[in-house]
Design a protein around this motif. Sequence first.
Motif, PDB file in Angstrom:
ATOM      1  N   GLN A   1       0.838  -1.208   0.000  1.00  0.00           N
ATOM      2  CA  GLN A   1       0.000   0.000   0.000  1.00  0.00           C
ATOM      3  C   GLN A   1       0.866   1.249   0.000  1.00  0.00           C
ATOM      4  O   GLN A   1       0.444   2.306  -0.410  1.00  0.00           O
ATOM      5  CB  GLN A   1      -0.899   0.056   1.235  1.00  0.00           C
ATOM      6  CG  GLN A   1      -1.875  -1.067   1.386  1.00  0.00           C
ATOM      7  CD  GLN A   1      -3.128  -0.900   0.559  1.00  0.00           C
ATOM      8  OE1 GLN A   1      -3.108  -0.246  -0.481  1.00  0.00           O
ATOM      9  NE2 GLN A   1      -4.202  -1.509   0.987  1.00  0.00           N
ATOM     10  N   TYR A   2       2.057   1.129   0.561  1.00  0.00           N
ATOM     11  CA  TYR A   2       2.974   2.269   0.574  1.00  0.00           C
ATOM     12  C   TYR A   2       4.362   1.713   0.314  1.00  0.00           C
ATOM     13  O   TYR A   2       4.638   0.560   0.632  1.00  0.00           O
ATOM     14  CB  TYR A   2       2.933   2.988   1.926  1.00  0.00           C
ATOM     15  CG  TYR A   2       3.002   2.043   3.076  1.00  0.00           C
ATOM     16  CD1 TYR A   2       4.216   1.611   3.564  1.00  0.00           C
ATOM     17  CD2 TYR A   2       1.839   1.522   3.644  1.00  0.00           C
ATOM     18  CE1 TYR A   2       4.286   0.705   4.578  1.00  0.00           C
ATOM     19  CE2 TYR A   2       1.898   0.597   4.661  1.00  0.00           C
ATOM     20  CZ  TYR A   2       3.122   0.201   5.127  1.00  0.00           C
ATOM     21  OH  TYR A   2       3.191  -0.714   6.137  1.00  0.00           O
TER      22      TYR A   2
ATOM     23  N   LEU B   1       3.864  -0.020  -5.801  1.00  0.00           N
ATOM     24  CA  LEU B   1       2.668   0.352  -5.048  1.00  0.00           C
ATOM     25  C   LEU B   1       1.493  -0.454  -5.584  1.00  0.00           C
ATOM     26  O   LEU B   1       1.423  -0.735  -6.780  1.00  0.00           O
ATOM     27  CB  LEU B   1       2.352   1.825  -5.269  1.00  0.00           C
ATOM     28  CG  LEU B   1       2.881   2.838  -4.295  1.00  0.00           C
ATOM     29  CD1 LEU B   1       2.389   4.216  -4.688  1.00  0.00           C
ATOM     30  CD2 LEU B   1       2.414   2.515  -2.891  1.00  0.00           C
TER      31      LEU B   1
ATOM     32  N   GLU C   1       7.797   5.953  -7.070  1.00  0.00           N
ATOM     33  CA  GLU C   1       7.904   6.600  -5.754  1.00  0.00           C
ATOM     34  C   GLU C   1       9.178   6.199  -5.030  1.00  0.00           C
ATOM     35  O   GLU C   1       9.786   7.010  -4.345  1.00  0.00           O
ATOM     36  CB  GLU C   1       6.696   6.246  -4.897  1.00  0.00           C
ATOM     37  CG  GLU C   1       5.548   7.181  -5.150  1.00  0.00           C
ATOM     38  CD  GLU C   1       4.653   7.339  -3.941  1.00  0.00           C
ATOM     39  OE1 GLU C   1       5.068   6.987  -2.822  1.00  0.00           O
ATOM     40  OE2 GLU C   1       3.541   7.831  -4.143  1.00  0.00           O
TER      41      GLU C   1
END
Lengths: 484, 256
Positions: free
Chosen positions: B126-127, B148, B175
């Motif tokens: 999720q992160y 992600l 990310e």
Amino acid sequence: MGKTPAPRRRRTPWPGDPRRTTLELRLNRRRDEENGTESMATEYGHGYGYGEEQSAGTGHRLPPALRAPFEARSWREFGYVLLSLPLSIVLFTWTVTMASLGAGLLVTFLGVPVLAAALAGCRGFGALERARARGLLRLEVAEPEPLRMRKPGALAWMGAVLKSGTSWRNLLYTLVQFPWAVFSFSVAVSLWTMGWTLLTYPLWFWVFPAYAGQGGIQLYGDEHHSVYLDNPFEITVTALVGLLFTLATPWIVRALTTVDGLMVRGLLGPSPLSARVVELESDRGVVVDTAAADLRRIERDLHDGAQARLVTLAMDLGLAKEKLHEDPQAAARMVDEAHGEVKTALQELRDLARGIHPAVLTDRGLDAALSSVASRCTVPVRVEVDLPARPAPAIEGIAYFTVSELLQNISKHSRARSAAVDVWRAADRLMLQVTDDGVGGADASRGSGLAGLAGRLDAVDGVLVVDSPAGGPTRVIAELPWRT
Amino acid sequence: MLDLRTLECRTSVRTTVVGGRIGIRIGIGGREIVEDRVRVVIAEDSVLLREGLTRLLTDRGHDVVAGVGDAEALVKTIADLDAQGELPDVVVADVRMPPTHTDEGVRAAVRLRKAHPGLGVLVLSQYVEERYATELLAGSSRGVGYLLKDRVAEVREFVDAVVRVAEGGTALDPEVVAQLLGRSRKQDVLAGLTPREREVLGLMAEGRTNSAIARQLVVSDGAVEKHVSNIFLKLGLAPSDGDHRRVLAVLTYLNS
């Protein structure tokens, strides 16, 4: 189970604790501080766990009054009194000598160390006395707060010893205990020896005519007239009087040691203030822990619930987008499914938000919020909120979640047909009562949600009392500070 | 045009460069013919997502060999499949799984990579945390992915990433790369790159090939090659040919 009448409850953490007041007395329940748990109402009547030893060998046929002289407990208490005198002489001598020496030397640089040594000695004796009371009187007195030293070193140690209130209270104990020890020693030893001597008089009265040249013990005598205990009637009466003394002695000794117990508890135990500090420290720990646990729970709920659902939704929509041109029908079906997913995700988010803090509680207060909770319970719930004003928001929140959790328990475990929630104000306390007619047997000590609730309430000086005998009905009462 | 590139990529799949989406299938008249089925094991505790992933991958013509709900079961399943000589090409694993709901997925992935060097492991979360990426990439960036969960929304790209990892490539989430770029102590050197070169560096770190970067930025392969060699020059790295070695070089550089 033979119970001696003397022992009383003695387990509040400190006598002036404002929390253990009305509710507890009214419901005749107790908190078991030693186990650190909320003891349950159902165990009431199982005894106090204090002074319940059986008298060795005599069985249970004798009433306690006759049994007392032979009980181990009586002997321990008598032993305590016997030991008190020599010990108190040592303690008193130490204190008086060292303290006056120290005080006399105060003008020189030697005074302070001597005084510190005197106080340190008193602290050591205090520990010894606590151990003696624990061993012989079965009196559990907690260690007082340790010395608080800012930095290491002999000077800092002396400062800490001199500044510590505990040191001075221990010193006071050595002074006060001495006269009391002399008194109780004299009383106990005199009564005990006299009792047994007179009781056994029929066995040895022959000594007087055989060796002393008189008929028996002389009660009264002057030149003209003497009274001797020598005929069978007098001997019997003497023995009976001895019996009375023998039977009364254990109770008198018990009364004497009760005073000792008070002194040990009052002067050698932790001071009320420090006990309160310890309690507040633990409460603060609970608050921090529950706050962290709440955050973790919210994160978990988000992760497993709404977030996972939204990811699936994004995936479905992604697939649908790809299919849009190749297979519009399949795409339409996927969009339809995704629509359903969105609605579920919204529902989950709403539930989660309510679990964090219900909006209606902020807007309309406990009455409206509790009605809403009650309407989601699986059994019919009657809600009555009788509050003149709104308590502090934090208290409102805790009250709300307490009721909410209790109603959830009722839904899940109680098999009740109906339940009721009452909320009212009593002086500066907010009172909650949740009752149901289910199967009962709820137990806060078994690490359930109830234990968590009790912890949360405890953290704000609240009390949770559970009365849930097997077979029901269950009644849970919570008391919270009002705090406007 | 399609045919030529397909052929080129199909041969390259088993050598060095992974061709990305065009190498995998050819679309003819709206119907897809799968060229290279990838065998996948999915480890994800949320049934909803597990089924979604299975549907998504099956829909693209790949084989989902097994779906499990926790890390223990994942390791066991892989061991069983390996014993039968049917080791899957890639494992898609969630980071957080029972029993502790912390980082089981990452730990299982590291274990699996040690035990089965040929197995691709794609970790979803999720992160994303740069620390987990570092742990996963420790030693080699062959057949590793860390994305992600949101990326599944871009179905094509996600399936590409699965295939890339299955075939020994790398797929790092933008990310993670951004975190690495932002956190790197060599900011002064990075500042010396042109904006375009930084973009290329980011995509390179994600594990993309030159041609994939060219497609993404809508420039020619030659232009990308020029940027790449410039970057390597400015960072003082030895030019390297293999994509995954290139990724590793970049990551090591950023992490040092």
